[in-house]
Write a protein that holds these residues in place. Structure first.
Motif, mmCIF file in Angstrom:
data_model
loop_
_atom_site.group_PDB
_atom_site.id
_atom_site.type_symbol
_atom_site.label_atom_id
_atom_site.label_comp_id
_atom_site.label_asym_id
_atom_site.label_seq_id
_atom_site.Cartn_x
_atom_site.Cartn_y
_atom_site.Cartn_z
ATOM 1 N N ARG A 175 0.805 -1.209 0.000
ATOM 2 C CA ARG A 175 0.000 0.000 0.000
ATOM 3 C C ARG A 175 0.842 1.266 0.000
ATOM 4 N N GLY A 176 2.051 1.212 -0.459
ATOM 5 C CA GLY A 176 2.894 2.384 -0.545
ATOM 6 C C GLY A 176 2.861 2.994 -1.929
ATOM 7 N N LEU A 177 3.924 3.695 -2.248
ATOM 8 C CA LEU A 177 4.033 4.384 -3.531
ATOM 9 C C LEU A 177 4.094 3.387 -4.691
ATOM 10 N N ARG A 178 3.297 3.649 -5.727
ATOM 11 C CA ARG A 178 3.426 2.924 -6.993
ATOM 12 C C ARG A 178 4.265 3.768 -7.956
ATOM 13 N N VAL B 170 0.182 11.289 -7.338
ATOM 14 C CA VAL B 170 0.708 10.055 -6.762
ATOM 15 C C VAL B 170 -0.283 8.922 -6.969
ATOM 16 N N SER C 126 -0.951 5.242 -5.416
ATOM 17 C CA SER C 126 -0.536 4.408 -4.293
ATOM 18 C C SER C 126 -1.505 3.249 -4.139
ATOM 19 N N ASN D 253 -4.087 1.943 -2.035
ATOM 20 C CA ASN D 253 -4.969 2.399 -0.960
ATOM 21 C C ASN D 253 -5.667 1.197 -0.342
ATOM 22 N N THR E 78 6.649 10.069 -1.416
ATOM 23 C CA THR E 78 6.579 9.058 -0.372
ATOM 24 C C THR E 78 5.663 9.498 0.757
ATOM 25 N N ALA F 139 2.034 8.970 -0.449
ATOM 26 C CA ALA F 139 1.671 7.570 -0.660
ATOM 27 C C ALA F 139 1.537 6.816 0.662
ATOM 28 N N ASP G 261 -1.559 7.890 2.475
ATOM 29 C CA ASP G 261 -2.750 7.446 1.756
ATOM 30 C C ASP G 261 -3.018 5.961 1.955
ATOM 31 N N THR H 169 -0.206 3.022 3.478
ATOM 32 C CA THR H 169 0.465 2.258 4.537
ATOM 33 C C THR H 169 0.037 2.695 5.928
#
Length: 291
Positions: A84-87, A114, A116, A118, A281, A284, A287, A289
């Motif tokens: 669930r972090g940055l894509r 961004v 991310s 979610n 970061t 993300a 949003d 993690t």
């Protein structure tokens, strides 16, 4: 969309006044970042991030300057995926400033998008945010340059879905940067950032703290620098209801990269330039993690 248009206009302004310009300068970076994500839930794992960054600027009469800047990042997994972090994402920004001897002062407008992972709902495909900031740098001597940035990150009024409202919003932050040149080739760079504001539909308070140290080598016969560094970023989510659980997440990374420069950049604006914090970061993680 409105924020992107404003930032694009600032970028265009840097490149449409050649009659007044004295000198072009700029740099292009390519970075590879190996990081480990940890949190209170299941969003843990190791991933790699590929990033690119570039800026170009013009100096004008009476020591004014204007710059346009673009950066992007894309994450791909090499081990356990960080779900669930940055894509991926990008930041477009413009800045205008003035040099006053050893001091440089500038205003910055940045817009970012961004994607991310979610964990609440599919939401919007992108989270959009805008930053307005003021920054300054000071040359203490020929070897030491320090900088400070104070800014506010705001949400896009069109991001009215779950994804857009979970991430940091109304987020005040500051960042500090010190560049110490050991000799003609080697420099040590340290950076710090802290921010706090709203998140999760304005129901919770989110915070971030970032620390990083970097070693940089400037090749004497080529306009190329190489660098390696370590960064530690901590995130917190505080619920005003004391009975609810608060969340915490961390991101520890080892990064390396190369920079190509042109113009008076190594001893000029390259060292006396305040870098932007890692907004992609921040957005993300808040949003996804941290949720």
């Amino acid at each position: 969309m409105t924020q992107r248009i404003c930032a694009a206009a600032a970028l265009a302004a840097c490149m449409t006044t050649p009659a007044l310009a004295q000198d072009w300068y700029g740099a292009v970076d390519v970075t590879l970042d190996s990081f480990e994500m940890d949190d209170d839930g299941e969003d843990e794992g190791n991933s790699m991030e590929f990033g690119g960054h570039g800026f170009a600027g013009l100096t004008f009469a009476e020591d004014w300057y204007a710059e346009g800047e673009l950066s992007f990042a894309s994450v791909f997994s090499i081990d356990t995926p960080v779900q669930r972090g940055l894509r991926d994402g990008e930041v477009l920004s413009g800045r205008v400033g003035k040099t006053l001897g050893a001091l440089s002062l500038e205003g910055i407008l940045a817009t970012m998008s961004v994607v991310s992972g979610n964990n609440d709902a599919p939401g919007l495909p992108e989270v959009e945010r805008t930053v307005i900031a003021g920054a300054g740098t000071y040359r203490f001597d020929e070897n030491i340059v320090g900088g400070l940035l104070i800014g506010r990150l705001e949400g896009d009024e069109f991001s009215d879905g779950p994804s857009g409202l979970d991430a940091f919003d109304g987020f005040n932050h500051l960042a500090a940067h010190v560049d110490y040149r050991l000799n003609d080739e080697w420099s040590i760079i340290g950076s710090f950032a802290y921010g706090t504001g709203d998140m999760d539909f304005d129901r919770d308070t989110g915070s971030v703290r970032h620390l990083a140290v970097e070693a940089r080598y400037a090749f004497s016969r080529r306009p190329i620098d190489a660098y390696v560094g370590l960064a530690d970023t901590r995130f917190w989510q505080q619920d005003p209801d004391e009975s609810a659980d608060n969340d915490e997440a961390s991101r520890v990374s080892l990064f390396a990269g190369v920079r190509w420069t042109f113009g008076d950049i190594r001893d000029g604006r390259g060292r006396a330039r305040m870098p932007l914090p890692d907004y992609l970061t921040w957005i993300a993680v808040s949003d996804g993690t941290l949720e």
